[in-house]
Design an enzyme around this catalytic site. Sequence first.
Site, mmCIF file in Angstrom:
data_model
loop_
_atom_site.group_PDB
_atom_site.id
_atom_site.type_symbol
_atom_site.label_atom_id
_atom_site.label_comp_id
_atom_site.label_asym_id
_atom_site.label_seq_id
_atom_site.Cartn_x
_atom_site.Cartn_y
_atom_site.Cartn_z
ATOM 1 C CE1 TYR A 1 -2.093 -3.286 0.259
ATOM 2 C CE2 TYR A 1 -1.280 -5.531 0.015
ATOM 3 C CZ TYR A 1 -1.635 -4.321 -0.550
ATOM 4 O OH TYR A 1 -1.524 -4.135 -1.906
HETATM 5 N N1 LIG Z 1 3.291 -2.468 -5.670
HETATM 6 C C1 LIG Z 1 2.861 -3.696 -5.445
HETATM 7 O O1 LIG Z 1 3.668 -4.648 -5.307
HETATM 8 C C2 LIG Z 1 1.383 -3.987 -5.386
HETATM 9 C C3 LIG Z 1 0.991 -5.331 -5.352
HETATM 10 C C4 LIG Z 1 -0.361 -5.623 -5.276
HETATM 11 C C5 LIG Z 1 -1.301 -4.600 -5.259
HETATM 12 N N2 LIG Z 1 -0.886 -3.293 -5.295
HETATM 13 C C6 LIG Z 1 -1.923 -2.258 -5.237
HETATM 14 O O2 LIG Z 1 -1.795 -1.371 -6.346
HETATM 15 C C7 LIG Z 1 -2.298 -0.080 -5.993
HETATM 16 C C8 LIG Z 1 -1.300 0.990 -6.428
HETATM 17 O O3 LIG Z 1 -0.117 0.887 -5.637
HETATM 18 P P1 LIG Z 1 1.345 1.217 -6.174
HETATM 19 O O4 LIG Z 1 2.143 -0.006 -6.033
HETATM 20 O O5 LIG Z 1 1.268 1.903 -7.485
HETATM 21 O O6 LIG Z 1 1.878 2.191 -5.022
HETATM 22 P P2 LIG Z 1 2.152 3.753 -4.929
HETATM 23 O O7 LIG Z 1 3.008 4.220 -6.043
HETATM 24 O O8 LIG Z 1 2.603 3.984 -3.531
HETATM 25 O O9 LIG Z 1 0.696 4.379 -5.154
HETATM 26 C C9 LIG Z 1 -0.241 4.555 -4.133
HETATM 27 C C10 LIG Z 1 -1.144 5.689 -4.558
HETATM 28 O O10 LIG Z 1 -2.197 5.857 -3.597
HETATM 29 C C11 LIG Z 1 -2.356 7.246 -3.350
HETATM 30 N N3 LIG Z 1 -2.944 7.479 -2.027
HETATM 31 C C12 LIG Z 1 -2.530 6.952 -0.850
HETATM 32 N N4 LIG Z 1 -3.267 7.440 0.155
HETATM 33 C C13 LIG Z 1 -4.179 8.290 -0.404
HETATM 34 C C14 LIG Z 1 -5.221 9.114 0.119
HETATM 35 N N5 LIG Z 1 -5.472 9.170 1.442
HETATM 36 N N6 LIG Z 1 -5.955 9.846 -0.740
HETATM 37 C C15 LIG Z 1 -5.703 9.803 -2.071
HETATM 38 N N7 LIG Z 1 -4.737 9.048 -2.620
HETATM 39 C C16 LIG Z 1 -3.984 8.310 -1.798
HETATM 40 C C17 LIG Z 1 -0.940 7.821 -3.475
HETATM 41 O O11 LIG Z 1 -0.958 9.179 -3.814
HETATM 42 P P3 LIG Z 1 -0.654 10.419 -2.836
HETATM 43 O O12 LIG Z 1 0.439 10.010 -1.910
HETATM 44 O O13 LIG Z 1 -0.259 11.507 -3.799
HETATM 45 O O14 LIG Z 1 -1.948 10.694 -2.152
HETATM 46 C C18 LIG Z 1 -0.405 7.023 -4.663
HETATM 47 O O15 LIG Z 1 -0.752 7.651 -5.871
HETATM 48 C C19 LIG Z 1 -2.571 -0.116 -4.488
HETATM 49 O O16 LIG Z 1 -3.945 -0.284 -4.252
HETATM 50 C C20 LIG Z 1 -1.810 -1.347 -4.024
HETATM 51 O O17 LIG Z 1 -2.365 -1.923 -2.871
HETATM 52 C C21 LIG Z 1 0.429 -2.973 -5.368
#
Ligand SMILES: NC(=O)c1ccc[n+]([C@@H]2O[C@H](COP(=O)([O-])OP(=O)(O)OC[C@H]3O[C@@H](n4cnc5c(N)ncnc54)[C@H](OP(=O)(O)O)[C@@H]3O)[C@@H](O)[C@H]2O)c1
Length: 266
Positions: A155
């Site tokens: 990651y």
């Molecule tokens: N949560 C944390 O603690 C955290 C911390 C640091 C950074 N981030 C970053 O923030 C961003 C958002 O994450 P989140 O925490 O909001 O998680 P999340 O709710 O799991 O969101 C991930 C999103 O990515 C989409 N996705 C995944 N694979 C995909 C694909 N092949 N094509 C199109 N869409 C895809 C999913 O939609 P579908 O499943 O509908 O495709 C979902 O909308 C990510 O880049 C993550 O690395 C999160």
Amino acid sequence: MSEQKVVVITGSSSGIGAEAAVQLGERGWTVCLLARRQGELEEVAARVRAAGGTASTYPVDLTDDASTLAVVAQVLADHGHVDVLVNNAGRSIRRSIRNSLERLHDHERVMAVNYFAAIRLTHALLPSMIERRRGHVVFSSTMSTQVPIPLFSAYLASKSALESYARSLMAELGHEGITTTIVYFPMVRTEMSGATSIYAAMPMMTPAKAGGWLVKATIDRPSRVTSLGGALGQAGMSVLPGVLTKVVTPQIRRMDKRLSRKVRDH
Ligand SMILES: NC(=O)c1ccc[n+]([C@@H]2O[C@H](COP(=O)([O-])OP(=O)(O)OC[C@H]3O[C@@H](n4cnc5c(N)ncnc54)[C@H](OP(=O)(O)O)[C@@H]3O)[C@@H](O)[C@H]2O)c1
């Protein structure tokens, strides 16, 4: 009539991306919602419209070349231009390197979404931005690339690659009006962080607050959005990486043990 402000947000079917979409809707933006789950995208679109914005949904698997190109053509046909692209879709894997020695596919799967999908989409939209001499690209990354964190090698490698790309894009095209923001999120309470059971006991940022960080990146266009802790960690790692790694990693191991105990005893 003033030109509509158009933002494309990937990963907007849930979590941080969905919250950012609603908040940009409140500010009158036209929001293009991209992710695979159509039903969830429609629900977010309804929230954007209720907040006063305009929303269009584009269900797409961003790891697929042809589908991504088709969606970009559709977005440009529907809206004429894109002011801001927010590359926020992502997936995470928490696994030690020791347990990954025969799992190269962990790296391939994470890179496919976090890195290659973001580059594919950026490259598809860039020609129209370069032609307008105006465009901003936001990259969702993590505070964990700013400090030494174990157990997320695939990651974190994918996010570091994305950050390098963002800096290259700014260095090459900044003078032609193309800018970038890297957003270094701390832990946020979403589906992604919920996949690790011990994190249930960890205090985290709300998705709404994290969505606000993407709004700031979209509207103010700084080169980075970060926590103070992350910025200090980044500075420390560039000056004393060995010392900081020695100090921080035992603390993280202790924290993981504490969280495991808390979740077990709950
Ligand atoms: N949560 C944390 O603690 C955290 C911390 C640091 C950074 N981030 C970053 O923030 C961003 C958002 O994450 P989140 O925490 O909001 O998680 P999340 O709710 O799991 O969101 C991930 C999103 O990515 C989409 N996705 C995944 N694979 C995909 C694909 N092949 N094509 C199109 N869409 C895809 C999913 O939609 P579908 O499943 O509908 O495709 C979902 O909308 C990510 O880049 C993550 O690395 C999160």
